[in-house]
Design a protein around this motif. Sequence first.
Motif, PDB file in Angstrom:
ATOM      1  N   ILE A 135     -20.380  36.977  30.343  1.00 28.31           N
ATOM      2  CA  ILE A 135     -19.691  36.146  31.043  1.00 28.31           C
ATOM      3  C   ILE A 135     -19.945  36.798  32.815  1.00 28.31           C
ATOM      4  N   PRO A 136     -20.672  35.968  33.388  1.00 25.59           N
ATOM      5  CA  PRO A 136     -21.238  36.860  34.858  1.00 25.59           C
ATOM      6  C   PRO A 136     -19.452  36.448  35.728  1.00 25.59           C
ATOM      7  N   HIS A 137     -19.024  37.659  35.703  1.00 25.26           N
ATOM      8  CA  HIS A 137     -18.086  36.855  36.850  1.00 25.26           C
ATOM      9  C   HIS A 137     -17.265  38.068  38.030  1.00 25.26           C
ATOM     10  N   TYR A 138     -18.498  38.647  38.322  1.00 21.00           N
ATOM     11  CA  TYR A 138     -18.521  39.960  39.981  1.00 21.00           C
ATOM     12  C   TYR A 138     -18.189  39.162  40.613  1.00 21.00           C
ATOM     13  N   SER A 139     -18.332  37.497  41.072  1.00 24.21           N
ATOM     14  CA  SER A 139     -18.348  37.027  42.004  1.00 24.21           C
ATOM     15  C   SER A 139     -17.755  35.339  41.377  1.00 24.21           C
ATOM     16  N   PRO A 140     -17.520  34.293  42.759  1.00 24.71           N
ATOM     17  CA  PRO A 140     -17.147  33.411  42.201  1.00 24.71           C
ATOM     18  C   PRO A 140     -18.189  32.657  41.900  1.00 24.71           C
TER      19      PRO A 140
END
Lengths: 160, 689
Positions: free
Chosen positions: B283-288
């Motif tokens: 789940i991408p969560h490196y940035s909003p």
Amino acid sequence: MKLGLAIEELHRSENHLARVLLAVSDRHKADHEVFYVARDIAGWSQRHVQELARIGADFGVDLDPEPEGEPGILEKIQQATSDLLGRRPEPGLLLLADLRHVHREAAGVSLDWELLAQAAQGARKRELLELAERCHPDTLRQMRWANAKLKESATQALVS
Amino acid sequence: MTSSFPSAVAFYTTGQLFLEEYYTLGLIAHGGIGTNHVDGNTRLCTATAAAALKETFASDGQPGSYTDIDSADVIALYGHNMAETQTVLWTRILDRLAGPNPPQIICVDPRETPVARAATVHLAPRPGTNVMLMNALLHEIVGNGWIDREYIEAHTVGFDELEKRVRDYPPEVAAEVCDVPAEDIRAAARIIGHAQRLLSTVLQGFYQSHQATAAAVQVNNINVVRGMLGRPGCGILQMNGQPTAQNTREAGADGDLPAFRNWSNDSHIKDLARIWNVDPMDIPHYSPPTHAMQMFRYAEEGSIRFLYVTATNPAVSLPELARIREILAQERLFLVVQDIFLSETAQLADVVLPAATWGEKTGTFTNVDRTVHLSEKAVEPPGEARADLDILIDFARRLDLRDKDGAPLVKWSDPEGAFEGWKECSKGRPCDYSGLSYDKLRGGSGIQWPVTEDAPDGTQHIYVDGQFWAQPEYCESYGRDLVTGAALDETEYRALNPTGRAVLKAAEYLPPHELVSEEYPFQLITGRTLYHFHTRTKTGRAPQLQAAAPEVWVEMSASDVADRGWAEGDLLELRTPRGRVEAKLRISGIRPGVLFLPFHYGYWDEPGGHEPDGFGRAANELTLTDWDPCSKQPIFKTAAAAADRLGSGDGPSAAPTTTSSRPVTGDVPPTRGGPAAEAVEELATGGAR
């Protein structure tokens, strides 16, 4: 006392930071948020330049209250070019490099404010301390902006 | 699928599907494909509502209820032309105004809207100066001590900074900048400051203008410093622009994660990964999640190659249309459009998926005050059209998206199954649906979330007794800098607000980015009219609505028109550096120096099809590409424009006379529904009414 020197140095570094931010803005006209925010927060540095020039007089330094360089013809060309190049992926990498540069410059200015605040406190120069307390948070916000924007932009620029 | 695959894929959805469809879309995009590029056209309508709530309360969730209208003694509408955007809600206010103890109305709007006509005080600021005006109102409210000190001390952080900041904004300064009389600002502040039960509502006049979030946050600040929250009549309605925009936000299809989870809180991601049975790294969560304007930028520079658009029409609704059309028409971009009609955007698509509309499918929708409704299928969709949910599930199956145990990622095959999945996802979060079911939603009316074991009949007011969802470990957002948009990190937020109080955020005023000049002497704002919705995809096909507002017009004040010797109905050319539009002139009650264009009109019923054939008529030919750094909502209400007269029209403009575009000159035939607009309802119990 060398307070005049510290004020002069900060006047120079804030002027420089404003120019860097305006140049970054001009280079990234196709990245609209960078274009506008960099201009908005360059205004903070320009305001600091004016305030430093005003207070400098009390410490025997004669500084130009007029911030250096509104964009001239060269910058306009840069804006047009960046618009035209906006279709290519390389500007993403250039943006990362530019944001890194802004962060370093702003960090330098931040340290300069730190120095000035320490000196003002030691010399009991209330007005000068108040100036530092008023302006320094803006510099920290400029730094945080560069950091946050870099974090937000890095993945797409590097992975895609 | 290469390593760059997820970052080349983007989804752009809407505020007009059902909750079940958004949740499924968010799961497919975030949990299945693993792309961070998911947003909705809610970015254009309600992003600032969410952002403002996140700034003040560290979480989305409406601190008001429609029922507050029934007991408020002051209702302040900020940039909110409720009479034309939420007509049913407006009739609720009209009921109050016509009854005993009518509330006082404060209206902030540069146009003479029906709300302005009903207002006790109408402030018509220069576009782009909302923060200046709000700071002046707060200057009066705080300066005169019309505040609840006890509430502030017990339940907020940041008051000292706010107090200090607004000291610099006396009404005289605002009067100059906003071009509003200082005594009117004082009068409005006095009414708001003495309200016993204050309801504040906000919409596009703030959300689509310069410094959007900063201005909307100051509205929150007024209610917070006055302690006007969490009880009948005391609330804030940061409004939405579309019927299910609330669900787009809740379900994670709009640049947020599902159920108001915090993308920068690892434990929230872990929890979401548990529910979806995927690896947290997937789940991408490196940035909003990427916002819409940035997605189009990535498509422009070529790093997004696949764009899947559901139920929205960016080829008419986004700013600077010439640029948007060029982006959408690129060979290297594969464009999928799922819609009920062949919209302008669909005409540019590589693949068009015909979808069903409400009434042809089942699902839930939640309105702005958290009320959940079930909307059941009434008729079969026509032709090959299918429910959006069915198309999305089919898409996931064909992609063979699986969870970490190899089972299908999307575990449901119908709306009720999706709703049950959502209940699990939302359990324990602010927007808790766990106490709801389709059965419970049948029969009666809607139910306001949170609905839990403890609150089985829902919750009319949140934030009762100053209890918020702002604790660092629970909150949806750590906040952003209102000028730069830089996101705060956990450490910074913890230092600012360790125990989860409301955050009073001060904001400095910045001048708008595009200022008037000799070449472009007018400020241009775009907006809505009562008779059309969005880009007329549906309303343009309803003959009665189409007849009431058949073509684009431009509004100008009587004094600007007199200066130029022009007349009602003259054909004008409007220009900005981005493009040109032709429209007939309506002389209305708009403030001098400002032009208004309705944004609804595109080209699907014109010879050009998806673009101008000759002259343009879409307002967004003229708007600039700029957005609020905090909410990322594009700015549609602060551009500089020129107007020239091309010739006399053959009669008055066709703008409605029943709305904000009411003419101030005579000889304009009134807008009438006529026999075709009359409706008769036969009740099952007998008798017509």
